[in-house]
Design a protein around this motif. Structure first.
Motif, PDB file in Angstrom:
ATOM      1  N   THR A  81     -23.604-108.216 -11.747  1.00 37.41           N
ATOM      2  CA  THR A  81     -22.845-109.301 -12.376  1.00 37.41           C
ATOM      3  C   THR A  81     -21.627-109.623 -11.522  1.00 37.41           C
ATOM      4  OG1 THR A  81     -23.451-108.613 -14.625  1.00 37.41           O
ATOM      5  CG2 THR A  81     -21.493-109.995 -14.412  1.00 37.41           C
ATOM      6  N   THR A  82     -21.344-110.914 -11.336  1.00 35.60           N
ATOM      7  CA  THR A  82     -20.062-111.327 -10.786  1.00 35.60           C
ATOM      8  C   THR A  82     -19.612-112.569 -11.550  1.00 35.60           C
ATOM      9  OG1 THR A  82     -18.750-111.642  -8.779  1.00 35.60           O
ATOM     10  CG2 THR A  82     -20.885-112.772  -8.865  1.00 35.60           C
ATOM     11  N   LYS A  83     -18.397-113.039 -11.226  1.00 32.04           N
ATOM     12  CA  LYS A  83     -17.787-114.053 -12.087  1.00 32.04           C
ATOM     13  C   LYS A  83     -17.095-115.157 -11.294  1.00 32.04           C
ATOM     14  CE  LYS A  83     -16.793-110.186 -15.185  1.00 32.04           C
ATOM     15  NZ  LYS A  83     -16.801-109.105 -14.173  1.00 32.04           N
ATOM     16  N   LEU A  84     -17.093-116.340 -11.914  1.00 33.49           N
ATOM     17  CA  LEU A  84     -16.419-117.526 -11.387  1.00 33.49           C
ATOM     18  C   LEU A  84     -14.978-117.525 -11.877  1.00 33.49           C
ATOM     19  CD1 LEU A  84     -16.572-120.463 -10.115  1.00 33.49           C
ATOM     20  CD2 LEU A  84     -17.137-121.218 -12.445  1.00 33.49           C
ATOM     21  N   TYR A  85     -14.023-117.407 -10.936  1.00 38.98           N
ATOM     22  CA  TYR A  85     -12.630-117.314 -11.384  1.00 38.98           C
ATOM     23  C   TYR A  85     -12.035-118.695 -11.669  1.00 38.98           C
ATOM     24  CZ  TYR A  85      -8.073-115.309 -12.152  1.00 38.98           C
ATOM     25  OH  TYR A  85      -6.888-114.927 -12.740  1.00 38.98           O
ATOM     26  N   ASP A  86     -10.899-118.689 -12.330  1.00 39.94           N
ATOM     27  CA  ASP A  86     -10.291-119.908 -12.858  1.00 39.94           C
ATOM     28  C   ASP A  86     -10.086-120.992 -11.804  1.00 39.94           C
ATOM     29  OD1 ASP A  86     -10.222-118.440 -15.160  1.00 39.94           O
ATOM     30  OD2 ASP A  86      -8.037-118.288 -15.299  1.00 39.94           O
ATOM     31  N   HIS A  87      -9.530-120.637 -10.647  1.00 30.78           N
ATOM     32  CA  HIS A  87      -9.197-121.672  -9.662  1.00 30.78           C
ATOM     33  C   HIS A  87     -10.433-122.282  -9.005  1.00 30.78           C
ATOM     34  CE1 HIS A  87      -9.978-118.711  -6.534  1.00 30.78           C
ATOM     35  NE2 HIS A  87      -9.040-117.923  -7.028  1.00 30.78           N
ATOM     36  N   ASP A  88     -11.603-121.685  -9.225  1.00 24.61           N
ATOM     37  CA  ASP A  88     -12.849-122.230  -8.669  1.00 24.61           C
ATOM     38  C   ASP A  88     -13.637-123.034  -9.688  1.00 24.61           C
ATOM     39  OD1 ASP A  88     -12.635-121.230  -6.023  1.00 24.61           O
ATOM     40  OD2 ASP A  88     -13.206-119.237  -6.738  1.00 24.61           O
ATOM     41  N   GLN A  89     -13.115-123.160 -10.897  1.00 22.50           N
ATOM     42  CA  GLN A  89     -13.878-123.887 -11.913  1.00 22.50           C
ATOM     43  C   GLN A  89     -13.930-125.380 -11.614  1.00 22.50           C
ATOM     44  OE1 GLN A  89     -13.871-123.020 -16.053  1.00 22.50           O
ATOM     45  NE2 GLN A  89     -12.988-120.989 -15.795  1.00 22.50           N
ATOM     46  N   GLY A  90     -15.030-126.003 -12.078  1.00 20.55           N
ATOM     47  CA  GLY A  90     -15.340-127.378 -11.727  1.00 20.55           C
ATOM     48  C   GLY A  90     -16.771-127.379 -11.223  1.00 20.55           C
ATOM     49  N   PHE A  91     -17.396-128.529 -11.060  1.00 19.36           N
ATOM     50  CA  PHE A  91     -18.820-128.528 -10.693  1.00 19.36           C
ATOM     51  C   PHE A  91     -19.048-128.096  -9.243  1.00 19.36           C
ATOM     52  CE2 PHE A  91     -22.850-130.289  -9.298  1.00 19.36           C
ATOM     53  CZ  PHE A  91     -23.694-129.855 -10.311  1.00 19.36           C
ATOM     54  N   GLU A  92     -18.593-128.893  -8.284  1.00 22.86           N
ATOM     55  CA  GLU A  92     -18.853-128.577  -6.879  1.00 22.86           C
ATOM     56  C   GLU A  92     -18.184-127.274  -6.475  1.00 22.86           C
ATOM     57  OE1 GLU A  92     -20.970-129.997  -5.083  1.00 22.86           O
ATOM     58  OE2 GLU A  92     -21.372-131.802  -6.277  1.00 22.86           O
ATOM     59  N   SER A  93     -16.979-127.041  -6.979  1.00 24.61           N
ATOM     60  CA  SER A  93     -16.249-125.825  -6.603  1.00 24.61           C
ATOM     61  C   SER A  93     -16.942-124.576  -7.145  1.00 24.61           C
ATOM     62  CB  SER A  93     -14.807-125.891  -7.088  1.00 24.61           C
ATOM     63  OG  SER A  93     -14.737-126.191  -8.468  1.00 24.61           O
ATOM     64  N   ALA A  94     -17.578-124.687  -8.318  1.00 24.24           N
ATOM     65  CA  ALA A  94     -18.300-123.542  -8.876  1.00 24.24           C
ATOM     66  C   ALA A  94     -19.537-123.230  -8.048  1.00 24.24           C
ATOM     67  CB  ALA A  94     -18.684-123.811 -10.325  1.00 24.24           C
ATOM     68  N   ILE A  95     -20.235-124.278  -7.606  1.00 23.55           N
ATOM     69  CA  ILE A  95     -21.407-124.066  -6.751  1.00 23.55           C
ATOM     70  C   ILE A  95     -20.983-123.346  -5.470  1.00 23.55           C
ATOM     71  CG2 ILE A  95     -23.215-125.178  -5.390  1.00 23.55           C
ATOM     72  CD1 ILE A  95     -23.747-125.499  -8.339  1.00 23.55           C
ATOM     73  N   SER A  96     -19.910-123.833  -4.857  1.00 22.78           N
ATOM     74  CA  SER A  96     -19.425-123.226  -3.614  1.00 22.78           C
ATOM     75  C   SER A  96     -18.963-121.783  -3.833  1.00 22.78           C
ATOM     76  CB  SER A  96     -18.267-124.054  -3.043  1.00 22.78           C
ATOM     77  OG  SER A  96     -18.695-125.356  -2.712  1.00 22.78           O
ATOM     78  N   ALA A  97     -18.297-121.545  -4.965  1.00 22.57           N
ATOM     79  CA  ALA A  97     -17.797-120.195  -5.255  1.00 22.57           C
ATOM     80  C   ALA A  97     -18.945-119.214  -5.423  1.00 22.57           C
ATOM     81  CB  ALA A  97     -16.926-120.219  -6.508  1.00 22.57           C
ATOM     82  N   CYS A  98     -20.011-119.645  -6.088  1.00 25.03           N
ATOM     83  CA  CYS A  98     -21.170-118.767  -6.267  1.00 25.03           C
ATOM     84  C   CYS A  98     -21.818-118.459  -4.928  1.00 25.03           C
ATOM     85  CB  CYS A  98     -22.172-119.415  -7.214  1.00 25.03           C
ATOM     86  SG  CYS A  98     -23.627-118.392  -7.519  1.00 25.03           S
ATOM     87  N   GLU A  99     -21.943-119.474  -4.090  1.00 23.92           N
ATOM     88  CA  GLU A  99     -22.546-119.257  -2.771  1.00 23.92           C
ATOM     89  C   GLU A  99     -21.708-118.287  -1.940  1.00 23.92           C
ATOM     90  OE1 GLU A  99     -22.925-123.279  -1.434  1.00 23.92           O
ATOM     91  OE2 GLU A  99     -24.932-123.529  -2.329  1.00 23.92           O
ATOM     92  N   LEU A 100     -20.386-118.380  -2.090  1.00 25.75           N
ATOM     93  CA  LEU A 100     -19.507-117.452  -1.369  1.00 25.75           C
ATOM     94  C   LEU A 100     -19.669-116.036  -1.914  1.00 25.75           C
ATOM     95  CD1 LEU A 100     -17.335-116.955   0.736  1.00 25.75           C
ATOM     96  CD2 LEU A 100     -15.610-117.602  -0.967  1.00 25.75           C
ATOM     97  N   SER A 101     -19.793-115.906  -3.221  1.00 33.30           N
ATOM     98  CA  SER A 101     -20.019-114.582  -3.808  1.00 33.30           C
ATOM     99  C   SER A 101     -21.339-113.982  -3.321  1.00 33.30           C
ATOM    100  CB  SER A 101     -20.013-114.666  -5.341  1.00 33.30           C
ATOM    101  OG  SER A 101     -18.701-114.819  -5.850  1.00 33.30           O
ATOM    102  N   LEU A 102     -22.370-114.798  -3.262  1.00 28.24           N
ATOM    103  CA  LEU A 102     -23.659-114.330  -2.752  1.00 28.24           C
ATOM    104  C   LEU A 102     -23.524-113.847  -1.306  1.00 28.24           C
ATOM    105  CD1 LEU A 102     -26.057-117.027  -4.226  1.00 28.24           C
ATOM    106  CD2 LEU A 102     -26.284-114.559  -4.575  1.00 28.24           C
ATOM    107  N   GLU A 103     -22.770-114.605  -0.510  1.00 32.57           N
ATOM    108  CA  GLU A 103     -22.554-114.228   0.890  1.00 32.57           C
ATOM    109  C   GLU A 103     -21.803-112.908   0.986  1.00 32.57           C
ATOM    110  OE1 GLU A 103     -19.973-115.890   4.678  1.00 32.57           O
ATOM    111  OE2 GLU A 103     -20.779-117.341   3.243  1.00 32.57           O
ATOM    112  N   LYS A 104     -20.757-112.759   0.181  1.00 33.80           N
ATOM    113  CA  LYS A 104     -19.974-111.522   0.213  1.00 33.80           C
ATOM    114  C   LYS A 104     -20.789-110.325  -0.260  1.00 33.80           C
ATOM    115  CE  LYS A 104     -15.345-113.510  -0.246  1.00 33.80           C
ATOM    116  NZ  LYS A 104     -14.131-113.625  -1.087  1.00 33.80           N
TER     117      LYS A 104
END
Length: 282
Positions: A81-104
């Motif tokens: 499990t991982t999570k989308l933090y507050d400053h990344d919320q929004g549509f495009e930013s959430a997609i990008s944040a998830c992809e970054l989490s996957l990369e990390k």
């Protein structure tokens, strides 16, 4: 009180989307990235844990991924499990944040992706949920849910008639913060309760009555607290960076708290929040 049938660390909860999540997981909040996180995750996996809970905000996703690979355990046997933090919320930013989490993490998919809190407000919460649904469609995420949502936040989300409903709400729950109204609403909505800070961050481990109950079962106060959450039917996420405590927190499947002791522990409730409380956010 309903008895819960538990089968050790192989005990699973069937989520509303028919996927299974291990009932006991290791939380890695406030564990330093690098060796400390890698060691904790490896110790947990060696002890039989198959559920690791991290978040982008914890800054240790890279270390979690490294430990998973070092463990040699097949990826499909570990629930991440991982999570989308507050400053990344929004549509495009959430997609990008998830992809970054996957990369990390170095993973092809995330088992459970959560909106970390409702703090950014209705519009960004709504856009974020749309993004999470797209991430499921893209195969990057298997299940989606929320964290720290209050009843009004859940009503807002469910009232939007989402294509995919949240499978969990991860909230602070322990005998001093039973969150009865919220937990009941979550359960009635066919959403699983995930209990974080089940040990009250250690703030209440010296409670005399808790100590008496623990002594009765020849268990530690921490073990009794984990068992309380399990018998409530919650998915429970004790956090520790110490090998002996990680192992001890999992040694909770050989005893059963009596109804009377569960009731006594329920009576500890005083609305004690050990950390933050976004469930009251607008």
């Amino acid at each position: 009180m309903t008895r819960v049938n538990l089968d050790g660390l192989q005990s699973f909860y069937a989520l509303s989307n028919a996927r299974q999540i291990p009932l006991l997981g290791l939380g890695v909040y406030l564990i330093e990235p690098g060796k400390a996180t890698e060691d904790a995750v490896l110790w947990a996996l060696q002890a039989g844990y198959r559920h690791i809970d991290t978040a982008s905000m914890y800054r240790n996703e890279v270390s979690v991924g490294n430990a998973i690979r070092k463990s040699g355990i097949p990826r499909d046997q570990i629930f991440v499990t991982t999570k989308l933090y507050d400053h990344d919320q929004g549509f495009e930013s959430a997609i990008s944040a998830c992809e970054l989490s996957l990369e990390k993490l170095g993973l092809d998919y995330i088992d459970l992706y959560l909106i970390h809190s409702p703090n950014p407000g209705p519009e960004r919460r709504n856009d974020s949920w749309k993004a999470l649904q797209k991430l499921v469609a893209l195969g990057k995420v298997k299940s989606i849910g929320v964290s720290n949502y209050g009843v009004h936040h859940l009503k807002e989300l469910l009232g939007s008639n989402p294509t995919i409903r949240p499978v969990v709400n991860q909230i602070e729950v322990h005998p001093w913060l039973t969150a009865r109204k919220l937990s009941r609403f979550v359960s009635l909505s066919i959403i699983a309760v995930e209990a974080y800070s089940p040990l009250s961050r250690g703030h209440k481990l010296e409670d005399p009555m808790l100590g008496k109950i623990a002594a009765k079962y020849s268990k530690s106060p921490a073990q009794v607290l984990v068992r309380w959450s399990l018998q409530k039917g919650y998915i429970v996420l004790p956090k520790s960076a110490h090998k002996d405590r990680i192992e001890q927190n999992a040694d909770v499947f050989d005893f059963d708290l009596a109804d009377g002791d569960m009731n006594v522990m329920d009576s500890f409730n005083e609305g004690y929040v050990s950390g933050w409380d976004p469930t009251v956010a607008p």
